[in-house]
Design an enzyme around this catalytic site. Sequence first.
Site, PDB file in Angstrom:
ATOM      1  N   TYR A  37     -26.802  79.945  67.564  1.00  0.00           N
ATOM      2  CA  TYR A  37     -26.738  80.878  68.672  1.00  0.00           C
ATOM      3  C   TYR A  37     -25.435  81.167  69.379  1.00  0.00           C
ATOM      4  CZ  TYR A  37     -28.226  82.822  73.205  1.00  0.00           C
ATOM      5  OH  TYR A  37     -28.603  83.570  74.417  1.00  0.00           O
ATOM      6  N   ASP A  38     -24.566  80.068  69.183  1.00  0.00           N
ATOM      7  CA  ASP A  38     -22.858  80.512  70.071  1.00  0.00           C
ATOM      8  C   ASP A  38     -22.514  80.824  69.241  1.00  0.00           C
ATOM      9  OD1 ASP A  38     -24.795  78.393  71.577  1.00  0.00           O
ATOM     10  OD2 ASP A  38     -23.018  76.989  71.798  1.00  0.00           O
ATOM     11  N   THR A  78     -25.048  70.528  85.352  1.00  0.00           N
ATOM     12  CA  THR A  78     -25.216  71.438  86.311  1.00  0.00           C
ATOM     13  C   THR A  78     -25.336  72.878  85.763  1.00  0.00           C
ATOM     14  OG1 THR A  78     -23.053  72.170  86.368  1.00  0.00           O
ATOM     15  CG2 THR A  78     -23.481  70.598  88.127  1.00  0.00           C
ATOM     16  N   ASN A 137     -27.370  81.793  83.045  1.00  0.00           N
ATOM     17  CA  ASN A 137     -28.908  81.273  82.828  1.00  0.00           C
ATOM     18  C   ASN A 137     -29.383  82.259  83.946  1.00  0.00           C
ATOM     19  OD1 ASN A 137     -26.998  79.062  82.388  1.00  0.00           O
ATOM     20  ND2 ASN A 137     -29.389  77.928  81.988  1.00  0.00           N
TER      21      ASN A 137
HETATM   22  P1  NAD Z   1     -36.484  86.623  75.134  1.00  0.00           P
HETATM   23  O1  NAD Z   1     -36.485  85.812  73.926  1.00  0.00           O
HETATM   24  O2  NAD Z   1     -37.548  86.803  76.006  1.00  0.00           O
HETATM   25  O3  NAD Z   1     -36.276  88.120  74.302  1.00  0.00           O
HETATM   26  C1  NAD Z   1     -35.652  88.173  73.268  1.00  0.00           C
HETATM   27  C2  NAD Z   1     -36.501  89.582  72.465  1.00  0.00           C
HETATM   28  O4  NAD Z   1     -35.755  89.998  71.173  1.00  0.00           O
HETATM   29  C3  NAD Z   1     -37.689  89.239  72.438  1.00  0.00           C
HETATM   30  O5  NAD Z   1     -38.717  90.147  72.670  1.00  0.00           O
HETATM   31  C4  NAD Z   1     -37.915  88.996  70.784  1.00  0.00           C
HETATM   32  O6  NAD Z   1     -39.028  89.173  70.267  1.00  0.00           O
HETATM   33  C5  NAD Z   1     -36.837  90.010  70.483  1.00  0.00           C
HETATM   34  N1  NAD Z   1     -36.144  89.698  69.097  1.00  0.00           N
HETATM   35  C6  NAD Z   1     -35.773  88.386  68.667  1.00  0.00           C
HETATM   36  N2  NAD Z   1     -35.424  88.633  67.591  1.00  0.00           N
HETATM   37  C7  NAD Z   1     -35.556  89.907  66.958  1.00  0.00           C
HETATM   38  C8  NAD Z   1     -35.175  90.866  65.899  1.00  0.00           C
HETATM   39  N3  NAD Z   1     -34.546  90.029  64.656  1.00  0.00           N
HETATM   40  N4  NAD Z   1     -35.584  92.136  65.856  1.00  0.00           N
HETATM   41  C9  NAD Z   1     -36.155  92.448  67.102  1.00  0.00           C
HETATM   42  N5  NAD Z   1     -36.173  91.974  68.048  1.00  0.00           N
HETATM   43  C10 NAD Z   1     -35.808  90.622  67.900  1.00  0.00           C
HETATM   44  O7  NAD Z   1     -35.000  86.367  75.648  1.00  0.00           O
HETATM   45  P2  NAD Z   1     -34.274  86.915  77.179  1.00  0.00           P
HETATM   46  O8  NAD Z   1     -34.287  85.816  77.897  1.00  0.00           O
HETATM   47  O9  NAD Z   1     -34.969  88.121  77.379  1.00  0.00           O
HETATM   48  O10 NAD Z   1     -32.934  87.396  76.469  1.00  0.00           O
HETATM   49  C11 NAD Z   1     -32.384  88.758  76.190  1.00  0.00           C
HETATM   50  C12 NAD Z   1     -31.097  88.602  75.598  1.00  0.00           C
HETATM   51  O11 NAD Z   1     -30.079  88.114  76.877  1.00  0.00           O
HETATM   52  C13 NAD Z   1     -30.646  87.861  74.467  1.00  0.00           C
HETATM   53  O12 NAD Z   1     -29.875  88.600  73.649  1.00  0.00           O
HETATM   54  C14 NAD Z   1     -30.140  86.498  74.944  1.00  0.00           C
HETATM   55  O13 NAD Z   1     -29.099  86.018  73.865  1.00  0.00           O
HETATM   56  C15 NAD Z   1     -29.293  87.077  76.106  1.00  0.00           C
HETATM   57  N6  NAD Z   1     -29.080  86.110  77.385  1.00  0.00           N
HETATM   58  C16 NAD Z   1     -30.188  85.689  77.936  1.00  0.00           C
HETATM   59  C17 NAD Z   1     -30.048  84.482  78.954  1.00  0.00           C
HETATM   60  C18 NAD Z   1     -31.228  83.979  80.021  1.00  0.00           C
HETATM   61  O14 NAD Z   1     -30.878  83.325  80.749  1.00  0.00           O
HETATM   62  N7  NAD Z   1     -32.330  84.648  79.772  1.00  0.00           N
HETATM   63  C19 NAD Z   1     -28.774  84.081  78.977  1.00  0.00           C
HETATM   64  C20 NAD Z   1     -27.804  84.488  78.182  1.00  0.00           C
HETATM   65  C21 NAD Z   1     -28.071  85.568  77.310  1.00  0.00           C
HETATM   66  N1  UDP Z   2     -33.499  70.529  81.196  1.00  0.00           N
HETATM   67  C1  UDP Z   2     -34.248  69.628  81.609  1.00  0.00           C
HETATM   68  N2  UDP Z   2     -35.458  69.438  81.410  1.00  0.00           N
HETATM   69  C2  UDP Z   2     -36.220  70.331  80.736  1.00  0.00           C
HETATM   70  C3  UDP Z   2     -35.602  71.470  80.376  1.00  0.00           C
HETATM   71  C4  UDP Z   2     -34.069  71.355  80.423  1.00  0.00           C
HETATM   72  O1  UDP Z   2     -33.504  68.706  82.345  1.00  0.00           O
HETATM   73  O2  UDP Z   2     -37.430  70.206  80.790  1.00  0.00           O
HETATM   74  C5  UDP Z   2     -32.027  70.810  80.997  1.00  0.00           C
HETATM   75  C6  UDP Z   2     -31.305  71.016  79.877  1.00  0.00           C
HETATM   76  O3  UDP Z   2     -30.985  69.561  79.144  1.00  0.00           O
HETATM   77  C7  UDP Z   2     -30.079  71.625  80.336  1.00  0.00           C
HETATM   78  C8  UDP Z   2     -30.547  72.464  81.496  1.00  0.00           C
HETATM   79  O4  UDP Z   2     -31.735  71.922  81.827  1.00  0.00           O
HETATM   80  O5  UDP Z   2     -29.069  70.622  80.738  1.00  0.00           O
HETATM   81  C9  UDP Z   2     -30.922  73.908  81.439  1.00  0.00           C
HETATM   82  O6  UDP Z   2     -31.706  73.855  80.116  1.00  0.00           O
HETATM   83  P1  UDP Z   2     -32.024  75.296  79.349  1.00  0.00           P
HETATM   84  O7  UDP Z   2     -32.420  75.214  78.177  1.00  0.00           O
HETATM   85  O8  UDP Z   2     -32.733  76.089  80.639  1.00  0.00           O
HETATM   86  O9  UDP Z   2     -30.661  76.291  79.472  1.00  0.00           O
HETATM   87  P2  UDP Z   2     -29.352  75.998  78.711  1.00  0.00           P
HETATM   88  O10 UDP Z   2     -29.038  74.679  78.466  1.00  0.00           O
HETATM   89  O11 UDP Z   2     -29.378  76.999  77.386  1.00  0.00           O
HETATM   90  O12 UDP Z   2     -28.488  76.451  79.656  1.00  0.00           O
END
Ligand code: NAD
Ligand code: UDP
Length: 324
Positions: A156-157, A221, A185
């Site tokens: 992912y990263d 955090t 987040n």
């Molecule tokens: P989500 O998983 O709900 O949405 C992702 C969508 O992309 C889903 O509907 C999935 O079916 C679709 N998808 C996945 N692979 C695909 C592919 N190959 N072709 C077409 N569609 C595909 O996640 P989200 O939280 O809505 O995240 C949306 C975007 O925002 C992502 O790119 C994610 O990396 C980014 N983002 C989200 C967060 C967050 O906290 N929610 C944080 C950082 C970045």
């Molecule tokens: N986390 C937790 N309990 C859970 C799910 C997540 O303590 O049931 C922690 C996780 O280890 C991380 C933080 O909450 O430190 C945020 O996790 P999340 O998966 O929501 O997002 P990300 O790590 O990608 O920021």
Amino acid sequence: MVESATLFNREYMSKILVTGGAGFLGSHLCDRLVASGMDVLCVDNFYTGSKTNVAELFGKPNFELMRHDVTFPLYVEVDQIFNLACPASPIHYQFDPVQTTKTSVHGAINMLGLAKRVKAKILQASTSEVYGDPEVHPQPESYWGRVNPIGPRSCYDEGKRCAETLFFDYHRQHNLPIKIVRIFNTYGPRMHPGDGRVVSNFILQALRNEDITIYGDGLQTRSFCYVDDLIDGMMKVMNTGEDFTGPVNLGNPSEIKMLELAEKVLRLTASKSKMVFKILPQDDPKQRQPDISKAKAKLNWQPKVALDDGLKLTVDYFKAVLNL
Ligand code: NAD
Ligand code: UDP
Ligand code: UDP
């Protein structure tokens, strides 16, 4: 005979492609774009998203849904592209890590190729994960990050980092208008109940009076942004002038320990759940907080929804999901 004037003099609506539009953030973005009168094409392969998320838009003349995987080429005619397709929660993106990288990298190449052909403006949903487990706190956009290139989060990263590189190279090489937002987040209604993210996990556990699972000591955090604020920011970025490429952080700077978040959720749900401590996942960042000075200065944007208020709305959503 239909007059050509009738065919061509209609008011022009911007055509917007939202990839990943049936996901959590994508569906909220589609709602907002449709409501503001845009002609929206939502493309999704339903890997983590669902038709239910956009069901209320079915039947609207300015909304279309297409099942398509962005790792394959896509030929459509649009003016703007929001590229959100990619699973976002660690459980989902680690389920098929090769596909995760393909979605970020091949997906970006295809959407950039499309943008280049049709001369569209394109916005990439990047992430705070590009900063990895950061040594600089809070994280400004100028920080290059500390990402493990070979760990379980790397698909992912590094996928997202490579996508940012591709965006900037298309911009430099082909003069493409690009925008990159680094999303921190975000939470709210329509989070996937099985995505294992901390907000959805804690709320569901609390509502079911099950143990609240704290990973590690719970002192790590995060900073949580309510979805409506995030979508406001994303739309503002798309509407900036061509000289604004980002990257720009979008997130809520109010930082909280996971233990405190658990206490808050327990209080808001009046739950009988107890906290239990589980192993901290590998490479789990210890701290994360956006520096949003750039968003404030360039976009006049900052989040408005307080965590307690956003959590209440999210609790209500999950109560409805659980039929409570
Ligand atoms: P989500 O998983 O709900 O949405 C992702 C969508 O992309 C889903 O509907 C999935 O079916 C679709 N998808 C996945 N692979 C695909 C592919 N190959 N072709 C077409 N569609 C595909 O996640 P989200 O939280 O809505 O995240 C949306 C975007 O925002 C992502 O790119 C994610 O990396 C980014 N983002 C989200 C967060 C967050 O906290 N929610 C944080 C950082 C970045
Ligand atoms: N986390 C937790 N309990 C859970 C799910 C997540 O303590 O049931 C922690 C996780 O280890 C991380 C933080 O909450 O430190 C945020 O996790 P999340 O998966 O929501 O997002 P990300 O790590 O990608 O920021
Ligand atoms: N592409 C696409 N839709 C388009 C135009 C291009 O999906 O409308 C894809 C195409 O399959 C290609 C990628 O985008 O693999 C990159 O396109 P670009 O024109 O940048 O590169 P090239 O076609 O020269 O490899």
